[in-house]
Write an enzyme that holds these catalytic residues in place. Structure first.
Site, PDB file in Angstrom:
ATOM      1  N   CYS A 270       0.638  -1.128   0.020  1.00 21.16           N
ATOM      2  CA  CYS A 270      -0.027  -0.033  -0.081  1.00 21.16           C
ATOM      3  C   CYS A 270       0.857   1.392   0.068  1.00 21.16           C
ATOM      4  O   CYS A 270       1.338   1.665   1.159  1.00 21.16           O
ATOM      5  CB  CYS A 270      -0.882  -0.009   1.318  1.00 21.16           C
TER       6      CYS A 270
ATOM      7  N   CYS B   1       0.046   3.814   2.585  1.00 20.82           N
ATOM      8  CA  CYS B   1       0.748   3.368   4.011  1.00 20.82           C
ATOM      9  C   CYS B   1       2.143   3.754   4.301  1.00 20.82           C
ATOM     10  O   CYS B   1       2.557   4.086   5.108  1.00 20.82           O
ATOM     11  CB  CYS B   1       0.356   1.873   4.327  1.00 20.82           C
TER      12      CYS B   1
END
Length: 131
Positions: free
Chosen positions: A46, A49
Site C-alpha cells: 500500500c 501506508c
C-alpha cells in the site's frame, strides 16, 4: 531512554480478533491498519501506508507513557480490495481506506491522507475522554 509506547504487530483478521476480543486490561489504545509488508522490500504493498509511515512515527514520538499501538497488517492487495473483506464489513473496524489509525473502542479515527499530518495524529493521541 524508555520508549513511551508499546508496539504490537499482528497479521490477518483472525489474529486481530484474537487480540482485540480478549477483553484484557492490556488492550491496545490505538490500532493502525496497514497493508501487509512485502517480503522482498520490507515495505507495504500500500503506497499510501508507506507514505504515511514517517508521519505516524513522528506523531507517536511523544505519545503518553503506557500507550499501546497495535499495527494490523490486513493482508495482500487482493484480500483488501474484496468488498467482503472482513476488515471492511466488521462493525468494529468498518475500514474504508488504508492506512487507518483508530483510537480503539471509540469512534475517533484518522484515515488515508489525514495520516500525512503529524499534528492531527498528535491531537488524536492527546485527546482525553471525559469519564
Amino acid at each position: 531512554m524508555v520508549p513511551s509506547i508499546e508496539r504490537r504487530y499482528v497479521q490477518g483478521y483472525e489474529k486481530f480478533l484474537e487480540i482485540t476480543n480478549l477483553g484484557s486490561p492490556e488492550q491496545p489504545n490505538y490500532v493502525l491498519f496497514t497493508g501487509t509488508k512485502l517480503p522482498d522490500t520490507g515495505k507495504s504493498w500500500c503506497s499510501d501506508c508507506v507514505e504515511a509511515e514517517p508521519f505516524i512515527e513522528t506523531g507517536f514520538a511523544d505519545a503518553p507513557q503506557g500507550t499501546i499501538l497495535l499495527t494490523v497488517e490486513v493482508g495482500n492487495r487482493a484480500f483488501w480490495k474484496d468488498p467482503n473483506c472482513p476488515f471492511r464489513t466488521n462493525r468494529c473496524t468498518r475500514l474504508k481506506v488504508l492506512p487507518t489509525l483508530v483510537k480503539w473502542r471509540t469512534e475517533k479515527r484518522l484515515e488515508g491522507d489525514q495520516l500525512l499530518n503529524s499534528d492531527l495524529i498528535e491531537m488524536l493521541l492527546s485527546d482525553v475522554d471525559a469519564d
